[in-house]
Scaffold this motif. Structure first.
Motif, short mmCIF file in Angstrom:
data_model
loop_
_atom_site.label_atom_id
_atom_site.label_comp_id
_atom_site.label_asym_id
_atom_site.label_seq_id
_atom_site.Cartn_x
_atom_site.Cartn_y
_atom_site.Cartn_z
N VAL A 13 79.14 63.43 9.51
CA VAL A 13 78.00 63.85 8.74
C VAL A 13 78.31 64.97 8.07
O VAL A 13 78.27 65.48 6.73
N LEU A 14 78.85 65.94 8.86
CA LEU A 14 79.22 67.22 8.38
C LEU A 14 80.24 67.16 7.15
O LEU A 14 80.17 67.89 6.06
N GLU A 15 81.06 66.25 7.14
CA GLU A 15 82.17 65.74 6.07
C GLU A 15 81.28 65.31 5.01
O GLU A 15 81.59 65.94 3.87
N GLU A 16 80.37 64.50 5.27
CA GLU A 16 79.52 63.97 3.99
C GLU A 16 78.82 65.11 3.34
O GLU A 16 78.59 65.18 2.16
N LEU A 17 78.36 65.97 4.25
CA LEU A 17 77.72 67.20 3.51
C LEU A 17 78.63 68.41 2.91
O LEU A 17 78.00 69.15 2.33
N GLY A 18 79.84 68.10 3.27
CA GLY A 18 80.65 69.22 2.53
C GLY A 18 80.72 70.31 3.27
O GLY A 18 81.47 71.46 2.77
N ILE A 19 80.50 70.43 4.66
CA ILE A 19 80.66 71.52 5.49
C ILE A 19 81.33 71.11 6.76
O ILE A 19 81.37 71.95 7.61
N GLN A 20 82.26 70.22 6.87
CA GLN A 20 83.30 70.12 7.92
C GLN A 20 84.11 71.13 8.02
O GLN A 20 84.54 71.13 9.32
N ARG A 21 84.59 72.01 7.39
CA ARG A 21 85.41 73.29 7.47
C ARG A 21 84.54 74.55 7.89
O ARG A 21 85.18 75.26 8.18
N LYS A 22 83.39 74.34 8.31
CA LYS A 22 82.62 75.36 8.86
C LYS A 22 83.01 75.71 10.19
O LYS A 22 83.42 74.93 11.11
N ASP A 23 83.06 77.00 10.64
CA ASP A 23 83.50 77.28 11.95
C ASP A 23 82.59 76.67 12.90
O ASP A 23 81.20 77.03 12.82
N THR A 24 82.77 76.08 13.83
CA THR A 24 81.99 75.23 14.63
C THR A 24 82.47 75.56 16.13
O THR A 24 83.81 75.37 16.30
N GLU A 65 70.54 75.28 5.90
CA GLU A 65 70.59 76.12 7.01
C GLU A 65 71.99 76.04 7.42
O GLU A 65 72.55 77.11 7.67
N ALA A 66 72.47 75.01 7.79
CA ALA A 66 73.80 74.80 8.46
C ALA A 66 74.81 75.18 7.19
O ALA A 66 76.00 75.87 7.65
N ARG A 67 74.82 75.16 6.15
CA ARG A 67 75.53 75.45 4.99
C ARG A 67 75.86 77.12 4.88
O ARG A 67 76.57 77.69 4.81
N GLN A 68 74.49 77.50 5.16
CA GLN A 68 74.48 79.15 5.01
C GLN A 68 74.76 79.85 6.50
O GLN A 68 74.86 81.15 6.38
N ALA A 69 75.06 79.19 7.39
CA ALA A 69 75.25 79.56 9.05
C ALA A 69 76.52 80.19 8.97
O ALA A 69 77.75 79.75 8.38
N ASP A 70 76.55 81.27 9.72
CA ASP A 70 77.99 82.04 9.98
C ASP A 70 78.86 81.20 10.88
O ASP A 70 80.15 81.05 11.01
N LEU A 71 78.13 80.37 11.67
CA LEU A 71 78.54 79.63 13.06
C LEU A 71 77.61 78.26 13.35
O LEU A 71 76.59 78.57 13.30
N LEU A 72 78.41 77.20 13.51
CA LEU A 72 77.74 75.86 13.92
C LEU A 72 77.78 75.94 15.41
O LEU A 72 79.09 75.71 15.86
N LEU A 73 77.05 75.56 16.25
CA LEU A 73 76.93 75.08 17.51
C LEU A 73 76.78 73.71 17.63
O LEU A 73 75.51 73.19 17.21
N HIS A 74 77.67 72.86 17.70
CA HIS A 74 77.60 71.32 17.93
C HIS A 74 77.17 71.11 19.41
O HIS A 74 78.09 71.29 20.04
N VAL A 75 75.82 70.86 19.40
CA VAL A 75 75.56 70.56 21.10
C VAL A 75 75.56 68.98 21.20
O VAL A 75 74.63 68.35 20.42
N ALA A 76 76.02 68.30 22.19
CA ALA A 76 76.38 66.98 22.54
C ALA A 76 75.94 66.98 24.01
O ALA A 76 76.12 67.65 24.79
N ASP A 77 75.20 65.76 24.23
CA ASP A 77 74.73 65.35 25.61
C ASP A 77 76.09 64.77 26.31
O ASP A 77 76.35 63.83 26.16
N GLY A 78 76.69 65.56 27.17
CA GLY A 78 77.83 65.16 27.71
C GLY A 78 77.48 63.95 28.60
O GLY A 78 78.43 63.03 29.10
N SER A 79 76.44 63.72 29.13
CA SER A 79 76.00 62.51 30.23
C SER A 79 75.74 61.36 29.44
O SER A 79 75.59 60.16 29.78
#
Length: 175
Positions: free
Chosen positions: A71-82, A43-57
């Motif tokens: 991990v995104l780099e290992e999956l080959g989708i590091q260039r996806k708009d995020t 699904e991440a590969r097919q997405a138009d946009l990735l929202l990377h949600v991190a726990d800032g606390s």
């Protein structure tokens, strides 16, 4: 998140979009687990946009953010708009920590999902990101071409129509 869930989000000024909440990542994820996540993360590969949600606390937030990018780099989708979304700012009384994260990750959006802080800014950033690949065009056609006019209205945003004899020029933004 251990199971992928998909929900509709009525994005203001945009309309309905689908949000898929995928499995979370851990630091130093073993390669065999990355392999098992590949099907789930299609699904991440097919997405138009990735929202990377991190726990800032979280004390290890910088390491966790790096782990996701690895991990995104290992999956080959590091260039996806995020878009990086720093969540739980309501649990961070130290404003300097929030500012540090935002200055370190240019373009990140800070939110407090519990109290709604930053959600309008997130919606605006998502809308902007989704329209980056849109084109503003002028389409000239015969006035009898109702099918094309309907397509442009349904798939894009029509800004103006100018009629000249039996022709129309439609100025619109389309994907």
């Amino acid at each position: 998140t251990l199971d992928t869930r998909t929900r509709r989000w009525m994005l203001p000024g945009w309309g309905p979009v689908l949000l898929s909440d995928t499995v979370g990542f851990i630091r130093d994820l073993p390669h065999h687990l990355v392999e098992s996540f590949k099907a789930t993360l299609e699904e991440a590969r097919q997405a138009d946009l990735l929202l990377h949600v991190a726990d800032g606390s979280h004390p290890a937030v910088y390491d966790q953010i790096s782990a996701v990018y690895n991990v995104l780099e290992e999956l080959g989708i590091q260039r996806k708009d995020t878009l990086l979304v720093i969540n739980k700012i309501d649990a961070m009384p130290d404003r300097a920590r929030i500012e540090g994260l935002l200055s370190h990750y240019h373009g990140a959006i800070a939110i407090g999902a519990r109290d709604g802080a930053g959600l309008p800014q997130l919606a605006a950033a998502v809308s902007d990101a989704l329209t980056r690949s849109f084109l503003d065009v002028d389409v000239e056609m015969g006035v009898e071409n109702g099918r094309l006019m309907a397509y442009l209205a349904a798939e894009g945003e029509v800004f103006s129509k100018k009629y000249h004899d039996n022709r129309v020029v439609i100025h619109c933004r389309i994907p």
